[in-house]
Design an enzyme around this catalytic site. Sequence first.
Site, PDB file in Angstrom:
ATOM      1  N   HIS A  33       0.803  -1.231   0.000  1.00  0.00           N
ATOM      2  CA  HIS A  33       0.000   0.000   0.000  1.00  0.00           C
ATOM      3  C   HIS A  33       0.836   1.281   0.000  1.00  0.00           C
ATOM      4  O   HIS A  33       1.248   1.745  -1.042  1.00  0.00           O
ATOM      5  CB  HIS A  33      -0.974  -0.035   1.185  1.00  0.00           C
ATOM      6  N   GLU A  71      -2.297   2.672  -5.914  1.00  0.00           N
ATOM      7  CA  GLU A  71      -2.191   4.024  -6.487  1.00  0.00           C
ATOM      8  C   GLU A  71      -0.745   4.431  -6.808  1.00  0.00           C
ATOM      9  O   GLU A  71      -0.269   5.500  -6.387  1.00  0.00           O
ATOM     10  CB  GLU A  71      -2.828   5.048  -5.539  1.00  0.00           C
ATOM     11  N   GLU A  95     -11.311   0.634  -3.948  1.00  0.00           N
ATOM     12  CA  GLU A  95     -11.634   1.684  -2.984  1.00  0.00           C
ATOM     13  C   GLU A  95     -12.720   2.562  -3.572  1.00  0.00           C
ATOM     14  O   GLU A  95     -12.695   2.879  -4.772  1.00  0.00           O
ATOM     15  CB  GLU A  95     -10.418   2.568  -2.677  1.00  0.00           C
TER      16      GLU A  95
END
Length: 480
Positions: free
Chosen positions: A236, A279, A409
């Site tokens: 992450h 991301e 998400e």
Amino acid sequence: MKRFISALLIISMVLRLCGCASGASEEVFTSDAEVTTVPEVTTTVETTTEEVTTTTDATAVTTTTEATTEATTTTVETTTVTTTTEATTTTAATTTTAATTTTAATTTAATTATTTAATTAATTATTATVAETKAHVDEITDIEPKSLIKAMGVGWNLGNSFDSQGSSETSWGNPKTTEAMIDTISDLGFTTIRIPVSWSYHCDDDYNIDEKWLARVQEVVDWALENDMYVIINSHHDNDVYDPSNHDQAVEYITKIWTQVAEYFKDYDEHLIFEPMNEPRLAGTTYEWWFDTTSSECKAAIQTIMDCNQAFVDVVRASGGNNATRYLMISTYAAKTDAACSSLFEMPDDTVSDRLLLTVHIYDPYNLCQNDDMSYTDFDSSAKSSIDSVIRKLYKNYVSNGIYVIIGECGCINKDNDEDRYEWAKYLVSTAKKYNMMCIAWDNNYCDVGEETFGIFNRRTLKVYDDSVEYYQGWIDGLG
């Protein structure tokens, strides 16, 4: 005659002292009322001679017979075995101990029954121990991607815990994750959990992951799997290591991290899914949240991301076990739909078909979902149009071409507008479902009015936040 009677009496006494007798019948059985706990049971079978030894606290029985079976050894540390031998008469038999040869009628059926019972008990105990250790450690079920997406239902993110950029899962102020939390999330109707994990804060300089950290992640994974949930783990907040502006370092990091994680979880079934990055983007630049297809920086960055995706797929598949056919999620630039649908982005090659899933994030429309400006609180027709546009674009570019999508998400911050957030969540989930996609709600456990307040479930009280009761219901109602 007296001598004969005396001889019989002597033989009878010897038999009683040895605790054994031969006769016309011998019965071996197990009784619930009589239980003997044995520290260790060992069954050994040689290639040409089968030697069986069953040991209890009070009795030792050794029998040798001819056999041609394959050598097998089974050891169990704690086993419950009950053996009762009942014998009558003492005619036509000779009983010996230790090295004395056994002749005449020893009861082969009794020995066979004892051996079978011991072996069965040992095998059952071993299997039970494995089953109790981990949930869903089994062969991969050949579930089609469309069926998988349906089975995953609607999900929930354990945000700002294992992904915290600190020394522990509590570094960002959230409490330590407990089994009760995961059980309650399951009870609330969420059938998938995404566990964001920042590995780089628990590695040495060579990217070797701390074993204790791996074990702790595994503990929470197991809690979710015990509830028959689907589980996603990723890398992450490690963006500073897999920064796409540093190609070689990014690929090296992804390769080393996923080599270790894949090996650690290789025996889990299809309920566990891997996601390589979260991301990945050019953080701190003009292009951090905007993918420009004409920018040389963006072009180089998305190429690095694709190379990281390929390295991820390669090391996971090479680790073998269930990883050979496990479902894998594939990341794109900043998890943006525009980047995923750009002609510059391609999915990696894979050794198996239909086992790669695209992942993107949806916080649309921005003004309602992320902008803390209180003048944008309504879920109106323009908000619906924004969701429709994103979902249809993903469907056209991916789902219609056989590549299914997980919205890893999505969320809408609290602006004291719970009813509008209910409508937003319900519409997003139902629209995604209509196009064969599924959604995972972002929850960082913060629920005060304002920026980054995506909290649904209070991890301290184990209840839905009062400000999010309707919002939570929207996620569940969206499934129909």
